[in-house]
Write an enzyme that holds these catalytic residues in place. Structure first.
Site, PDB file in Angstrom:
ATOM      1  N   PRO A 109       0.864  -1.271  -0.027  1.00 54.98           N
ATOM      2  CA  PRO A 109       0.108   0.228   0.103  1.00 54.98           C
ATOM      3  C   PRO A 109       0.711   1.335  -0.234  1.00 54.98           C
ATOM      4  O   PRO A 109       0.267   2.188  -0.273  1.00 54.98           O
ATOM      5  CB  PRO A 109      -0.782  -0.105   1.384  1.00 54.98           C
ATOM      6  N   GLY A 110       2.189   1.233   0.297  1.00 57.43           N
ATOM      7  CA  GLY A 110       2.912   2.538   0.006  1.00 57.43           C
ATOM      8  C   GLY A 110       3.780   3.097   1.126  1.00 57.43           C
ATOM      9  O   GLY A 110       4.331   3.963   0.794  1.00 57.43           O
ATOM     10  N   GLU A 130       3.010  -1.283  -8.643  1.00 51.56           N
ATOM     11  CA  GLU A 130       2.298  -2.227  -8.095  1.00 51.56           C
ATOM     12  C   GLU A 130       1.690  -2.975  -9.282  1.00 51.56           C
ATOM     13  O   GLU A 130       0.877  -2.746  -9.968  1.00 51.56           O
ATOM     14  CB  GLU A 130       1.301  -1.582  -7.033  1.00 51.56           C
ATOM     15  N   CYS A 227       9.151  -9.667   4.301  1.00 55.22           N
ATOM     16  CA  CYS A 227       8.754  -9.904   5.831  1.00 55.22           C
ATOM     17  C   CYS A 227       8.394 -11.262   6.187  1.00 55.22           C
ATOM     18  O   CYS A 227       7.733 -11.953   6.656  1.00 55.22           O
ATOM     19  CB  CYS A 227       7.441  -9.200   6.191  1.00 55.22           C
TER      20      CYS A 227
HETATM   21  N1  SAM Z   1       6.396  -2.115  -0.259  1.00 53.86           N
HETATM   22  C1  SAM Z   1       5.083  -2.278   0.187  1.00 53.86           C
HETATM   23  C2  SAM Z   1       4.836  -1.347   1.442  1.00 53.86           C
HETATM   24  O1  SAM Z   1       5.665  -0.788   1.850  1.00 53.86           O
HETATM   25  O2  SAM Z   1       3.758  -0.966   1.562  1.00 53.86           O
HETATM   26  C3  SAM Z   1       4.616  -3.653   0.547  1.00 53.86           C
HETATM   27  C4  SAM Z   1       4.669  -4.676  -0.508  1.00 53.86           C
HETATM   28  S1  SAM Z   1       4.265  -6.300  -0.225  1.00 53.86           S
HETATM   29  C5  SAM Z   1       5.405  -6.837   0.746  1.00 53.86           C
HETATM   30  C6  SAM Z   1       4.571  -7.032  -1.894  1.00 53.86           C
HETATM   31  C7  SAM Z   1       4.028  -6.684  -3.071  1.00 53.86           C
HETATM   32  O3  SAM Z   1       4.254  -7.418  -4.172  1.00 53.86           O
HETATM   33  C8  SAM Z   1       2.440  -6.904  -3.210  1.00 53.86           C
HETATM   34  O4  SAM Z   1       1.478  -5.430  -3.025  1.00 53.86           O
HETATM   35  C9  SAM Z   1       2.184  -7.725  -4.123  1.00 53.86           C
HETATM   36  O5  SAM Z   1       0.829  -7.186  -4.812  1.00 53.86           O
HETATM   37  C10 SAM Z   1       3.184  -7.552  -5.198  1.00 53.86           C
HETATM   38  N2  SAM Z   1       3.582  -8.561  -6.054  1.00 53.86           N
HETATM   39  C11 SAM Z   1       2.960  -9.919  -5.979  1.00 53.86           C
HETATM   40  N3  SAM Z   1       3.459 -10.599  -6.909  1.00 53.86           N
HETATM   41  C12 SAM Z   1       4.238  -9.783  -7.619  1.00 53.86           C
HETATM   42  C13 SAM Z   1       5.170 -10.162  -8.976  1.00 53.86           C
HETATM   43  N4  SAM Z   1       5.211 -11.178  -9.378  1.00 53.86           N
HETATM   44  N5  SAM Z   1       5.841  -9.014  -9.382  1.00 53.86           N
HETATM   45  C14 SAM Z   1       5.786  -7.659  -8.712  1.00 53.86           C
HETATM   46  N6  SAM Z   1       5.194  -7.746  -7.323  1.00 53.86           N
HETATM   47  C15 SAM Z   1       4.281  -8.644  -7.012  1.00 53.86           C
END
Ligand code: SAM
Length: 429
Positions: A109-110, A130, A227
């Site tokens: 979410p950012g 995203e 995480c």
């Molecule tokens: N960095 C974000 C924050 O600080 O709010 C949290 C990111 S979360 C750990 C990982 C993100 O990777 C998710 O939003 C997910 O939708 C995205 N994701 C999933 N599969 C992916 C892919 N194949 N390539 C790139 N992003 C992907």
């Protein structure tokens, strides 16, 4: 293999037991002060029991029962961002410079992208990408609420960035992972954990880290984080990059709150050693020489000077389908699916310029603005129109001297322009 067993790859039985005990404890909450809008004292006056984060400036820990900060009007005004205490270390160690052009590969979410954007003080560029459409819209609304004007939100797969090789000074890859660092927050993450999932995500992470590295300029820095507590998703993913490219590690300082495995590839933030839910972070640099090429800005739009003057804007102003945006500098994103191309200023209609809600979260000292009292602001967020002593035309509605939304006035009668999706029956003041 069960969760505890798989941790034996790098942890002793005692270390596993300490980590497991900490996973039963309560979650911790943190906020980041939006220093583009307010200083720390402003918030501390209102919420005196905030506790300073041990490492990160402008970041505070709070008790969610004492201060339900997600329901407060200041949240709606973007005066702070709520996140998890470990997350704040990413931008802290990445140390973004004002002119850096930065990519966050998986941004929704950012938290990390917004922290980075705020540290850059509305300068340079942050491309917050995203892959999920739905999550990119949440990211976009968080960017709007925080009132930053140096963020481009895109909705792409990293494959779509193939023409951006060696473009970015710094890159954040906060990779999709098995989420053991979320066990305390969400029971579902615990129930859904399987070793098979760890292995398949580790494969995806290897692909993503290689793609991200290609997009990095020589001398650039890549921040890789998850995480997850799994060695397979953390050290082994980074080792794969080191084995297959010229990437070099950047050592993160030794501290007693950080756990480094024998390989010394990055740091683990375990909830038994550091506040927060748990995270892994590694910094990587790309060696080589930088060759700078001057990017030619397209000719300025003919309506841009009017907007510059009206809203005292600098930077690059451009339009797309009569919708106008501001970025600190030109960035060629034609090949990307853009959700928000910087600060949205508004739409040029036949009858005049229609201001966008985003402006109310960015502008300070607009010529026609009014500070509402508690009763008025409660009525405003409910969507009611009211009588106010303001000039005709667009008005920026403020509370405690910070923007909240727009209204349009005629003969002191004010028409509420607060977006319908944001309206609320109740708000904490
Ligand atoms: N960095 C974000 C924050 O600080 O709010 C949290 C990111 S979360 C750990 C990982 C993100 O990777 C998710 O939003 C997910 O939708 C995205 N994701 C999933 N599969 C992916 C892919 N194949 N390539 C790139 N992003 C992907």
């Amino acid at each position: 293999m069960n969760f505890e067993e798989h941790l034996k790859k790098y942890l002793t039985n005692e270390e596993i037991s300490n980590l497991m005990d900490s996973l039963d404890k309560m979650s911790t909450h943190a906020l980041l002060v939006n220093t583009n809008k307010i200083d720390d004292e402003f918030l501390l006056k209102k919420f005196p029991h905030l506790t300073k984060h041990p490492l990160v400036d402008h970041c505070y820990l709070y008790d969610n029962n004492e201060y339900p900060l997600g329901k407060h009007i200041y949240f709606e005004q973007g005066l702070y961002y709520l996140f998890e205490p470990c997350s704040s270390l990413i931008a802290h160690y990445l140390n973004p410079q004002e002119d850096d052009v930065i990519l966050d590969c998986a941004a929704a979410p950012g938290g990390k992208a917004l922290h980075t954007a705020i540290l850059k003080k509305n300068k340079g560029i942050v491309v917050a990408n995203e892959i999920s459409r739905e999550r990119s819209l949440v990211l976009s609304s968080n960017v709007e609420r925080m009132g930053v004007s140096n963020v481009i939100v895109t909705n792409n797969s990293l494959d779509d960035f193939s023409s951006f090789n060696e473009t970015f000074d710094k890159i954040i890859l906060d990779a999709p992972c098995s989420g053991s660092g979320m066990f305390r927050k969400e029971d579902k993450m615990k129930e859904d954990w399987t070793y098979q999932k760890v292995l398949s995500l580790a494969e995806l992470q290897k692909t993503l880290i290689m793609q991200a590295y290609n997009l990095l300029k020589p001398r650039g820095i890549l921040s890789y984080s998850t995480c997850s507590f799994s060695y397979e998703e953390d050290e082994e993913t980074v080792q794969y990059l080191l084995d297959n490219t010229n990437a070099e590690l950047i050592e993160i300082e030794d501290r007693k709150e950080f756990y480094k495995s024998k390989s010394r590839i990055g740091i683990h933030l375990f909830p038994n050693l550091f506040i927060g839910e748990g995270h892994y972070l590694c910094l990587i640099k790309k060696p080589g020489e930088i060759f700078t090429t001057k990017i030619k800005e397209p000719k300025e739009d003919k309506y841009a000077p009017t907007l510059r003057k009206e809203f005292s804007l600098d930077g690059y102003i451009y339009s797309f389908d009569n919708i106008y945006y501001r970025l600190p500098q030109y960035f060629d994103f034609k090949k990307l699916k853009v959700v928000r191309g910087g600060l949205k200023l508004g739409t040029l209609e036949k009858y005049g310029f229609d201001l966008d809600h985003a402006l109310s979260h960015y502008l300070t000292n607009y010529k026609n603005s009014i500070n509402l009292n508690d009763e008025q602001v409660t009525s405003y967020v409910q969507g009611n129109s009211m009588n106010l002593d303001v000039k005709d035309g667009y008005v920026i509605i403020e509370y405690d001297d910070n923007g909240l939304g727009l209204a349009k006035a005629k003969n002191k009668k004010v028409n509420n322009k607060y977006p319908k999706g944001l309206r609320k029956n109740q708000i904490v003041l």
